[in-house]
Scaffold this active site. Sequence first.
Site, PDB file in Angstrom:
ATOM      1  N   LYS A  13       0.825  -1.223   0.000  1.00  0.00           N
ATOM      2  CA  LYS A  13       0.000   0.000   0.000  1.00  0.00           C
ATOM      3  C   LYS A  13       0.855   1.268   0.000  1.00  0.00           C
ATOM      4  CE  LYS A  13      -2.180  -1.087   3.760  1.00  0.00           C
ATOM      5  NZ  LYS A  13      -1.660  -2.433   3.972  1.00  0.00           N
ATOM      6  N   ARG A  88      -9.665   1.202   8.090  1.00  0.00           N
ATOM      7  CA  ARG A  88      -9.390  -0.223   8.310  1.00  0.00           C
ATOM      8  C   ARG A  88     -10.606  -0.957   8.869  1.00  0.00           C
ATOM      9  NH1 ARG A  88      -3.685   1.244  10.640  1.00  0.00           N
ATOM     10  NH2 ARG A  88      -2.428   1.043   8.772  1.00  0.00           N
ATOM     11  N   ARG A 127      11.669  -7.997   5.231  1.00  0.00           N
ATOM     12  CA  ARG A 127      11.679  -6.531   5.230  1.00  0.00           C
ATOM     13  C   ARG A 127      12.553  -5.955   6.343  1.00  0.00           C
ATOM     14  NH1 ARG A 127       6.089  -3.181   5.762  1.00  0.00           N
ATOM     15  NH2 ARG A 127       6.047  -4.164   7.810  1.00  0.00           N
ATOM     16  N   ARG A 156      11.308  -5.380  12.164  1.00  0.00           N
ATOM     17  CA  ARG A 156      10.254  -5.156  13.144  1.00  0.00           C
ATOM     18  C   ARG A 156       9.864  -6.475  13.797  1.00  0.00           C
ATOM     19  NH1 ARG A 156       5.681  -1.650  10.092  1.00  0.00           N
ATOM     20  NH2 ARG A 156       4.466  -3.232  11.150  1.00  0.00           N
ATOM     21  N   ARG A 167      -1.355 -11.398  12.010  1.00  0.00           N
ATOM     22  CA  ARG A 167      -1.749 -10.083  11.485  1.00  0.00           C
ATOM     23  C   ARG A 167      -2.658 -10.230  10.260  1.00  0.00           C
ATOM     24  NH1 ARG A 167       3.634  -7.110  10.219  1.00  0.00           N
ATOM     25  NH2 ARG A 167       2.271  -5.427   9.511  1.00  0.00           N
TER      26      ARG A 167
END
Length: 211
Positions: A13, A88, A127, A156, A167
Amino acid sequence: MRIILLGPPGAGKGTQSKSLAQRLELAHVSTGDLLRSNVSAGTELGKQAKAYMEKGALVPDELVTGMLRERFNQDDIKKGFILDGYPRTIKQAESLDRLLEEKAIKIDKVFYLDTSEKVIIQRLSGRLVCSKCQANFHKPKKDMVCDHCAGSLYQRSDDKEETIRKRIEVYRQESAPLIKYYESKGKLESVLADGEASIVLDEIVRLVKNQ
């Protein structure tokens, strides 16, 4: 054009919304950026948001809506915008609708970046994030160093595979009603987002131009 970009974590996104905003010469509106800039600038809304963030709590929708209200008052919004990763939930969508109605703004299109679980895990587990500018990398030019600002990169904690699966599940539960909400308004367009970012971007631009 006023466009909303939705999609699960790892759908791209942020990348797509920035690229699309540049390609179509529209404002890029990210609620994450708005939160960070308000906190950094020490605005009244930023101070309130910071109190929640420091406790590890979610920032209430009312504060985010307040930041969006101020952002929508800025001149660059008049040409149109890309809203990145918000809303969301149905509650946020309804709140956004009220705000847009207040500003006499209508959303033209909602693009859902449809991404498979396998691709999401592949993208997120590899990532790295810059500790200074928050840019994302998979293959930085220099090991664990940001290409943009030379800040140190880190993974992260929520980019571990087990956490990613959770998630995705949470997102699907929350987003299913949201997808139906925009479908019922005739605004939703689903785009397969498993491919290269440039290919996905070209497809979104094609759909926008066929509007």
